[in-house]
Design an enzyme around this catalytic site. Structure first.
Site, short mmCIF file in Angstrom:
data_model
loop_
_atom_site.label_atom_id
_atom_site.label_comp_id
_atom_site.label_asym_id
_atom_site.label_seq_id
_atom_site.Cartn_x
_atom_site.Cartn_y
_atom_site.Cartn_z
CE LYS A 109 32.77 44.70 39.29
NZ LYS A 109 32.24 43.38 39.64
CB THR A 131 29.11 40.41 37.97
OG1 THR A 131 30.36 40.66 38.62
CG2 THR A 131 27.96 40.89 38.85
CB ALA A 134 33.46 30.45 52.94
CG HIS A 143 33.11 48.26 41.34
ND1 HIS A 143 32.48 48.74 40.22
CD2 HIS A 143 32.12 47.75 42.13
CE1 HIS A 143 31.18 48.52 40.32
NE2 HIS A 143 30.93 47.92 41.47
N1 NDP Z 1 25.28 41.03 42.95
C1 NDP Z 1 25.83 41.81 43.89
O1 NDP Z 1 25.12 42.53 44.64
C2 NDP Z 1 27.31 41.78 44.08
C3 NDP Z 1 28.05 40.99 43.26
N2 NDP Z 1 29.40 40.86 43.49
C4 NDP Z 1 30.07 39.90 42.64
O2 NDP Z 1 30.40 38.77 43.46
C5 NDP Z 1 31.57 38.14 42.96
C6 NDP Z 1 32.60 37.98 44.09
O3 NDP Z 1 33.01 39.26 44.52
P1 NDP Z 1 34.05 39.40 45.73
O4 NDP Z 1 33.56 38.68 46.91
O5 NDP Z 1 34.38 40.84 45.84
O6 NDP Z 1 35.31 38.63 45.12
P2 NDP Z 1 36.50 37.91 45.91
O7 NDP Z 1 37.60 37.76 44.91
O8 NDP Z 1 36.80 38.64 47.17
O9 NDP Z 1 35.91 36.50 46.29
C7 NDP Z 1 35.56 35.53 45.36
C8 NDP Z 1 35.76 34.18 45.99
O10 NDP Z 1 35.18 33.20 45.14
C9 NDP Z 1 35.84 31.96 45.38
N3 NDP Z 1 36.20 31.32 44.11
C10 NDP Z 1 35.89 30.04 43.78
N4 NDP Z 1 36.34 29.76 42.56
C11 NDP Z 1 36.94 30.86 42.10
C12 NDP Z 1 37.61 31.16 40.89
N5 NDP Z 1 37.72 30.28 39.88
N6 NDP Z 1 38.14 32.40 40.75
C13 NDP Z 1 38.00 33.34 41.73
N7 NDP Z 1 37.36 33.09 42.91
C14 NDP Z 1 36.85 31.85 43.09
C15 NDP Z 1 37.07 32.26 46.23
O11 NDP Z 1 36.71 31.92 47.57
P3 NDP Z 1 36.97 30.46 48.15
O12 NDP Z 1 38.40 30.13 47.83
O13 NDP Z 1 36.70 30.61 49.60
O14 NDP Z 1 36.03 29.53 47.44
C16 NDP Z 1 37.20 33.76 46.15
O15 NDP Z 1 37.78 34.30 47.30
C17 NDP Z 1 32.05 39.01 41.79
O16 NDP Z 1 31.55 38.47 40.59
C18 NDP Z 1 31.38 40.36 42.08
O17 NDP Z 1 31.21 41.15 40.94
C19 NDP Z 1 30.03 41.54 44.46
C20 NDP Z 1 29.34 42.37 45.28
C21 NDP Z 1 27.90 42.56 45.16
O1 LIG Z 2 32.60 43.35 42.54
C1 LIG Z 2 31.97 44.12 43.29
O2 LIG Z 2 32.46 44.58 44.33
C2 LIG Z 2 30.59 44.48 42.91
N1 LIG Z 2 30.08 43.88 41.88
C3 LIG Z 2 28.75 43.99 41.40
C4 LIG Z 2 28.75 44.38 39.94
O3 LIG Z 2 29.61 43.90 39.17
O4 LIG Z 2 27.87 45.13 39.52
C5 LIG Z 2 27.86 44.82 42.28
C6 LIG Z 2 28.53 45.87 43.10
O5 LIG Z 2 28.68 47.03 42.35
C7 LIG Z 2 29.83 45.43 43.72
#
Ligand code: NDP
Ligand SMILES: O=C(O)C1=N[C@H](C(=O)O)C[C@H](O)C1
Length: 258
Positions: free
Chosen positions: A153, A95, A8, A149
């Protein structure tokens, strides 16, 4: 539909919460490994912010239908197990998954419906089909992939890049992947170069090059906003709720949409 959203305080978790609020979808749980980092303005008044350590109990107590997850592979494994225990469907875009992480998703899918997609945009779904078609039609053209990206990331190449490369392999057979290049080495005819840029606040760009001797075709997708991923994941959640246990693909959600 009663939703839970993990990560979140993260970029995508926050975007999913905002998109759900704009669509008037009911998020009953905002789940975080650091609940204090989730600002009260990030969630509706009737959304409970819970520590991820309490997830299994909270899912059952709040009668959650679907959990939407964008976090990290190690966290996803725990969240998938909690969903399986509580009988909650799982939509995840996380991912950087290894075979072990995928195995944990498959285990959860024995008990509940699970939908994982490395990219929840419609444009990338179409790009993936086009890349397969182009790689087959231009079978002797060199293929290179460039993805870009934001600097936050951590996994590379992106999950989307890996699935685009799989689309090439599906029509051409498995090719050696060369990640970046340095020094003296002639390009092997069948190798596929893979290049990951990490810079600034780039939301996500994927470009596949197909180059013959006298022409070049580039297929590019550029995400302009994370909202496109959040909307796709919420569409997937609505589609997945109430289905049988098993693993599902985002393409099936889009077929209904078309
Ligand atoms: N499939 C798609 O369309 C997309 C996929 N993604 C993927 O989503 C994932 C998250 O991306 P994004 O939101 O940018 O990343 P962020 O780093 O901004 O957020 C990830 C969040 O996950 C939570 N978390 C819980 N456990 C862990 C851990 N062990 N290590 C790291 N974070 C943890 C934390 O939130 P908290 O502390 O609140 O739990 C953290 O802030 C990535 O794998 C990314 O590649 C991203 C964009 C689009
Ligand atoms: O981490 C991101 O931001 C994103 N991750 C996804 C990926 O690993 O393909 C999707 C998107 O490109 C954004």
């Amino acid at each position: 539909m009663r939703l839970a959203v993990t990560g979140a305080s993260g970029r995508m978790g926050g975007e999913v919460l905002a998109a759900a609020a704009d669509r008037a979808e009911r998020v009953v749980l905002a789940v975080s490994s650091e609940p204090d980092a989730v600002g009260p303005t990030a969630v509706d008044a009737d959304t409970e912010i819970v520590p991820d350590a309490d997830l299994a109990d909270a899912l059952a107590a709040h009668e959650v239908d679907v959990l939407v997850d964008f976090t990290a592979p190690s966290a996803l494994v725990d969240y998938a197990a909690a969903c399986a225990d509580a009988g909650v469907a799982l939509v995840t875009g996380t991912t950087g998954l290894t075979d072990d992480h995928r195995g944990a998703l498959a285990d959860a899918a024995d008990a509940v419906p699970v939908l994982h997609a490395p990219n929840f945009s419609k444009g990338v779904a179409v790009l993936t089909r086009l890349v397969g078609e182009a790689a087959g039609a231009l079978a002797d053209y060199d293929v290179e992939l460039v993805e870009a990206h934001h600097d936050g990331k951590t996994d590379a190449p992106s999950g989307t890049a890996l699935s685009l490369l799989d689309a090439v392999d599906d029509v051409r057979g498995e090719s050696p992947r060369v990640h970046g290049r340095e020094g003296e080495a002639p390009r092997a005819e069948d190798e596929v170069g893979v290049h990951a840029v990490r810079a600034g606040d780039v939301t996500g760009v994927h470009e596949v090059w197909l180059a013959g001797g006298r022409e070049e075709l580039r297929l590019t997708h550029r995400a302009e906003s994370r909202r496109v991923f959040a909307e796709g994941a919420l569409d997937a959640a609505a589609w997945l709720a109430g289905r049988d246990a098993g693993q599902y693909e985002f393409e099936a959600v889009l077929e209904v949409d078309a």
